[in-house]
Write a protein that holds these residues in place. Sequence first.
Motif, mmCIF file in Angstrom:
data_model
loop_
_atom_site.group_PDB
_atom_site.id
_atom_site.type_symbol
_atom_site.label_atom_id
_atom_site.label_comp_id
_atom_site.label_asym_id
_atom_site.label_seq_id
_atom_site.Cartn_x
_atom_site.Cartn_y
_atom_site.Cartn_z
ATOM 1 N N ARG A 140 0.846 -1.348 0.199
ATOM 2 C CA ARG A 140 -0.158 -0.043 0.063
ATOM 3 C C ARG A 140 0.911 1.391 0.016
ATOM 4 N NH1 ARG A 140 -5.160 1.372 2.131
ATOM 5 N NH2 ARG A 140 -5.548 -0.913 2.859
ATOM 6 N N SER A 142 0.676 5.378 -0.340
ATOM 7 C CA SER A 142 -0.396 6.615 -0.498
ATOM 8 C C SER A 142 0.520 7.758 -0.675
ATOM 9 C CB SER A 142 -0.864 6.798 0.801
ATOM 10 O OG SER A 142 -1.778 5.703 1.382
ATOM 11 N N GLU A 173 -2.905 4.661 -3.188
ATOM 12 C CA GLU A 173 -3.904 5.799 -2.655
ATOM 13 C C GLU A 173 -3.291 7.012 -3.527
ATOM 14 O OE1 GLU A 173 -4.285 5.262 1.394
ATOM 15 O OE2 GLU A 173 -6.082 3.865 1.156
ATOM 16 N N ASP A 202 -7.528 5.100 -5.777
ATOM 17 C CA ASP A 202 -8.513 6.095 -5.443
ATOM 18 C C ASP A 202 -9.704 5.177 -4.756
ATOM 19 O OD1 ASP A 202 -7.920 8.102 -8.113
ATOM 20 O OD2 ASP A 202 -6.994 8.059 -6.363
ATOM 21 N N GLN A 203 -9.377 4.243 -3.783
ATOM 22 C CA GLN A 203 -10.463 3.370 -3.311
ATOM 23 C C GLN A 203 -11.516 2.529 -4.409
ATOM 24 O OE1 GLN A 203 -10.443 3.539 -0.103
ATOM 25 N NE2 GLN A 203 -8.623 5.162 -0.363
#
Length: 210
Positions: A140, A142, A173, A202-203
């Motif tokens: 992940r 961001s 993200e 973006d989710q």
Amino acid sequence: MDILPGELLRQIVSLCDFGSIIRLRQISRRLQYCANEVLFEQGKASIGNELLKDHESGCFVGREKLRMGKMTSFLRAYMHNLQVLRLADADCTLTLTNVCQLSQAVPNLACLEIIISGQLALEPDALRGLAMFRNLKELRISDWSPRMVIRKGGCYRQESLPPMPKLETLILESSRDSVTKILTQMRAEGICLPELRNIEPDQQVVSWGT
């Protein structure tokens, strides 16, 4: 706490968060020994500016910045079996060397989260070192905006991610434009992620055939 039975003391320490365990190591030799045992068995660690609040309490925290070299040595010595690592709001700069050393310190790491903020910065191509994580299954990242990297002879290319043979989930993200740049460059370089199942920009979950 020195008068408590060893097993009870160990249970109490095991209920503390990562930052508290780091600070307990500074109190006494008995607590240090107990904390080291708990850290060795812990599968998760979150490292960020919460460890900078008291600069004298962290063994790998300097007065103003997170010392990546000392942090890596600490993880190698006491948390070699770490499974999940979160780097968030840490006041430091990640380099390619840092990332490669981290992969050697925690070779069984399965989940890595990197939150790039005003505090944590990346040197160009630092994330290329992720190729050294042989067991990484979830990544992940961001707020990463890939940059152009100038190579010898004046050639240049876009930053991207390296091959990661066991990666199953990639969560980016960042802005859709940044995600598009990353994936486009990976495809241009022929980078294959054979076990990848999902990408989440973006989710929104988007499947990506490999």
